[in-house]
Design a protein around this motif. Structure first.
Motif, PDB file in Angstrom:
ATOM      1  N   ILE A 339       0.835  -1.209   0.000  1.00  0.00           N
ATOM      2  CA  ILE A 339       0.000   0.000   0.000  1.00  0.00           C
ATOM      3  C   ILE A 339       0.863   1.249   0.000  1.00  0.00           C
ATOM      4  N   GLN A 340       1.935   1.267   0.789  1.00  0.00           N
ATOM      5  CA  GLN A 340       2.801   2.445   0.860  1.00  0.00           C
ATOM      6  C   GLN A 340       3.406   2.782  -0.500  1.00  0.00           C
ATOM      7  N   VAL A 341       3.856   1.771  -1.232  1.00  0.00           N
ATOM      8  CA  VAL A 341       4.445   2.020  -2.550  1.00  0.00           C
ATOM      9  C   VAL A 341       3.380   2.481  -3.535  1.00  0.00           C
ATOM     10  N   LEU A 342       2.196   1.866  -3.489  1.00  0.00           N
ATOM     11  CA  LEU A 342       1.122   2.258  -4.397  1.00  0.00           C
ATOM     12  C   LEU A 342       0.660   3.694  -4.141  1.00  0.00           C
ATOM     13  N   VAL A 343       0.557   4.076  -2.872  1.00  0.00           N
ATOM     14  CA  VAL A 343       0.159   5.450  -2.549  1.00  0.00           C
ATOM     15  C   VAL A 343       1.224   6.429  -3.037  1.00  0.00           C
ATOM     16  N   THR A 344       2.489   6.062  -2.919  1.00  0.00           N
ATOM     17  CA  THR A 344       3.563   6.922  -3.429  1.00  0.00           C
ATOM     18  C   THR A 344       3.400   7.159  -4.922  1.00  0.00           C
ATOM     19  N   TRP A 345       3.056   6.116  -5.658  1.00  0.00           N
ATOM     20  CA  TRP A 345       2.835   6.273  -7.103  1.00  0.00           C
ATOM     21  C   TRP A 345       1.660   7.205  -7.374  1.00  0.00           C
ATOM     22  N   HIS A 346       0.561   7.019  -6.657  1.00  0.00           N
ATOM     23  CA  HIS A 346      -0.622   7.859  -6.859  1.00  0.00           C
ATOM     24  C   HIS A 346      -0.322   9.326  -6.535  1.00  0.00           C
ATOM     25  N   VAL A 347       0.404   9.576  -5.446  1.00  0.00           N
ATOM     26  CA  VAL A 347       0.752  10.951  -5.077  1.00  0.00           C
ATOM     27  C   VAL A 347       1.641  11.577  -6.144  1.00  0.00           C
ATOM     28  N   ALA A 348       2.673  10.857  -6.563  1.00  0.00           N
ATOM     29  CA  ALA A 348       3.620  11.401  -7.534  1.00  0.00           C
ATOM     30  C   ALA A 348       2.944  11.689  -8.873  1.00  0.00           C
ATOM     31  N   GLN A 349       1.945  10.876  -9.236  1.00  0.00           N
ATOM     32  CA  GLN A 349       1.244  11.066 -10.495  1.00  0.00           C
ATOM     33  C   GLN A 349       0.036  11.996 -10.373  1.00  0.00           C
ATOM     34  N   SER A 350      -0.184  12.567  -9.171  1.00  0.00           N
ATOM     35  CA  SER A 350      -1.298  13.489  -8.923  1.00  0.00           C
ATOM     36  C   SER A 350      -2.651  12.865  -9.242  1.00  0.00           C
ATOM     37  N   ARG A 351      -2.827  11.609  -8.887  1.00  0.00           N
ATOM     38  CA  ARG A 351      -4.119  10.946  -9.084  1.00  0.00           C
ATOM     39  C   ARG A 351      -5.131  11.433  -8.051  1.00  0.00           C
ATOM     40  N   ARG A 352      -6.396  11.036  -8.231  1.00  0.00           N
ATOM     41  CA  ARG A 352      -7.456  11.658  -7.464  1.00  0.00           C
ATOM     42  C   ARG A 352      -8.095  10.771  -6.405  1.00  0.00           C
ATOM     43  N   TRP A 353      -8.290   9.500  -6.653  1.00  0.00           N
ATOM     44  CA  TRP A 353      -9.181   8.696  -5.825  1.00  0.00           C
ATOM     45  C   TRP A 353      -8.489   7.876  -4.754  1.00  0.00           C
ATOM     46  N   TYR A 354      -7.181   7.861  -4.722  1.00  0.00           N
ATOM     47  CA  TYR A 354      -6.470   7.012  -3.771  1.00  0.00           C
ATOM     48  C   TYR A 354      -6.776   7.386  -2.326  1.00  0.00           C
ATOM     49  N   TRP A 388      -4.692  -6.247   2.276  1.00  0.00           N
ATOM     50  CA  TRP A 388      -4.514  -6.794   0.935  1.00  0.00           C
ATOM     51  C   TRP A 388      -5.669  -6.427   0.006  1.00  0.00           C
ATOM     52  N   MET A 389      -6.881  -6.342   0.530  1.00  0.00           N
ATOM     53  CA  MET A 389      -7.991  -5.880  -0.303  1.00  0.00           C
ATOM     54  C   MET A 389      -7.770  -4.434  -0.740  1.00  0.00           C
ATOM     55  N   THR A 390      -7.264  -3.620   0.175  1.00  0.00           N
ATOM     56  CA  THR A 390      -6.981  -2.222  -0.166  1.00  0.00           C
ATOM     57  C   THR A 390      -5.890  -2.121  -1.229  1.00  0.00           C
ATOM     58  N   ALA A 391      -4.847  -2.928  -1.087  1.00  0.00           N
ATOM     59  CA  ALA A 391      -3.761  -2.921  -2.080  1.00  0.00           C
ATOM     60  C   ALA A 391      -4.281  -3.299  -3.461  1.00  0.00           C
ATOM     61  N   LEU A 392      -5.139  -4.302  -3.530  1.00  0.00           N
ATOM     62  CA  LEU A 392      -5.669  -4.727  -4.826  1.00  0.00           C
ATOM     63  C   LEU A 392      -6.530  -3.627  -5.457  1.00  0.00           C
ATOM     64  N   VAL A 393      -7.348  -2.961  -4.651  1.00  0.00           N
ATOM     65  CA  VAL A 393      -8.169  -1.879  -5.187  1.00  0.00           C
ATOM     66  C   VAL A 393      -7.294  -0.719  -5.659  1.00  0.00           C
ATOM     67  N   LEU A 394      -6.288  -0.353  -4.865  1.00  0.00           N
ATOM     68  CA  LEU A 394      -5.389   0.734  -5.259  1.00  0.00           C
ATOM     69  C   LEU A 394      -4.647   0.420  -6.556  1.00  0.00           C
ATOM     70  N   SER A 395      -4.308  -0.821  -6.749  1.00  0.00           N
ATOM     71  CA  SER A 395      -3.543  -1.194  -7.941  1.00  0.00           C
ATOM     72  C   SER A 395      -4.368  -1.121  -9.212  1.00  0.00           C
ATOM     73  N   ARG A 396      -5.694  -1.119  -9.062  1.00  0.00           N
ATOM     74  CA  ARG A 396      -6.562  -1.073 -10.240  1.00  0.00           C
ATOM     75  C   ARG A 396      -7.256   0.265 -10.411  1.00  0.00           C
ATOM     76  N   ALA A 397      -7.320   1.077  -9.354  1.00  0.00           N
ATOM     77  CA  ALA A 397      -8.088   2.325  -9.400  1.00  0.00           C
ATOM     78  C   ALA A 397      -7.301   3.446 -10.069  1.00  0.00           C
ATOM     79  N   ASP A 398      -7.924   4.111 -11.025  1.00  0.00           N
ATOM     80  CA  ASP A 398      -7.374   5.340 -11.610  1.00  0.00           C
ATOM     81  C   ASP A 398      -5.990   5.128 -12.213  1.00  0.00           C
TER      82      ASP A 398
END
Length: 412
Positions: A339-354, A388-398
């Motif tokens: 989750i920490q790595v996925l959130v880092t990607w979302h923040v760096a890419q300025s995504r919205r829904w994470y 793990w459910m959160t990680a899977l959702v983050l990996s597919r969202a936005d």
């Protein structure tokens, strides 16, 4: 070029690679601290100490969010002003500490906070939040050696003060001085490191007008960091309040499982500036997350077999977790590391829904822990499923959108 200059140049060019390895030194010092504290305080106090440090991490999430945005902004433009983020850091943190300074009913207060003093705790949250601005400067400018050295100063101070005030036996209030020393030392060291890295630091953090789009972006990242910090902290906080003497064993399993989060956080520090400079649709994140989930099963089983005998040697029996609890905690923390790595990607890419996704995960986890049985094993099992459910959702969202928000959001 002299051999010394050549070696220095080689090291500076490889800061990204060496930082996670060097951060392992900090990890070792942290676990030496935990082993000593686990032996010098009783099981209940050890659980409360971990509960307090987890709560501190959660409430300092505003500073962690500002760190991400400062680093992202500097990665894109090293000369950009930072004064608006400095102001927002204080504005977001003050409401979080205000409840600890109010005369709340006893039922609303945490016993651990009352033990160390609400004013002491609130002041420490403010210190921890300020650290984020300066860490972001070093991260964005990719001064990873300086970043590591400043946090190492905190680890050394915490261990030194623990040995000085608590050797052989201590109370929670006594051990708390080591946490205070760590945060103050970290702040002093990171300010010195920033000033050494660029003499224009104080000019660039002078307060400037805060634009609405910057506020929206900061609030989004702050919400996500609060949610991630909540996932990192809520099980320990509730364990310290609800599990009694069993909270000591749960805290031990949890802290050893956190090694995965510690490593992923180190990697994320290095990845964020790189992610910020690259636009990506992130379509491979789902596959990587599923692969990590599959690998987590054997890693957790083998890790528990190795760690439980080690913990029996390090700690008194009262705070040694069972093998089953250790397996579940290792698996849960592997999910949290992803989750920490996925959130880092979302923040760096300025995504919205994470931020919404991670926030909902925190609500679900709190509900699951509060409504379920108050046992260490259930706490670990519920955490694993939610993580793990959160990680899977983050990996597919936005992750399929080809456009990334304009960098103008970072321009003051």
């Amino acid at each position: 070029m002299s051999p010394l200059s050549h070696a220095r140049g080689w090291l500076l060019r490889r800061q990204e690679v060496l930082y996670p390895a060097l951060d392992g030194v900090s990890f070792v010092l942290l676990y030496v601290y935990l082993v000593l504290a686990g032996n010098w305080v009783d099981a209940s106090a050890f659980g409360q100490l971990n509960s307090l440090t987890a709560l501190l991490t959660f409430l300092a999430a505003a500073g962690a969010a500002i760190q991400f945005i400062v680093a992202r902004r500097l990665a894109r433009d090293v000369s950009t002003p930072l004064g608006d983020l400095w102001v927002l850091d204080a504005a977001l943190t003050l409401p979080l500490v205000l409840p600890f300074l109010l005369p709340l009913p006893e039922a609303w207060r945490l016993s651990a906070v009352d033990t160390v003093g609400p004013v002491s705790f609130a002041a420490l949250v403010l210190v921890a939040a300020q650290i984020g601005v300066f860490r972001g400067v070093l991260q964005g400018r990719q001064r990873f050696f300086a970043l590591w050295a400043s946090q190492l100063a905190g680890h050394v101070a915490r261990l030194a003060v623990l040995v000085a005030v608590a050797a052989g036996g201590a109370t929670l209030a006594t051990v708390w001085w080591s946490v205070i020393a760590a945060e103050v030392a970290h702040l002093v060291a990171v300010v010195i490191a920033c000033q050494s890295a660029g003499g224009d630091l104080w000019t660039r953090i002078r307060p400037i007008p805060v634009r609405r789009d910057v506020v929206v972006d900061v609030l989004r990242v702050c919400a996500a960091q609060l949610a991630v910090a909540g996932l990192l902290s809520v099980d320990l906080i509730l364990a310290g309040e609800n599990l009694g003497a069993e909270s000591g064993a749960f805290a031990t399993a949890n802290r050893f499982g956190r090694v995965f989060c510690f490593l992923s956080a180190s990697v994320a520090v290095v990845l964020l500036p790189r992610f910020a400079r690259q636009q990506s649709a992130g379509r491979g994140l789902g596959t990587l997350t599923l692969g990590a989930a599959a690998v987590s099963v054997p890693v957790s089983l083998v890790g528990a077999v190795v760690l439980v005998p080690l913990m029996r040697w390090m700690f008194p029996d009262a705070v040694v977790p069972s093998t089953a609890l250790t397996v579940w905690e290792l698996g849960a923390n592997l999910g949290l590391a992803v989750i920490q790595v996925l959130v880092t990607w979302h923040v760096a890419q300025s995504r919205r829904w994470y931020a919404v996704i991670v926030g909902l995960a925190g609500v679900v986890l709190v509900a699951a822990l509060q409504l379920g049985p108050a046992t260490p094993l259930y706490y670990a099992q519920a955490s694993l499923v939610v993580f793990w459910m959160t990680a899977l959702v983050l990996s597919r969202a936005d992750v399929t959108t080809d456009t990334v928000e304009s960098e103008a959001i970072d321009a003051p």
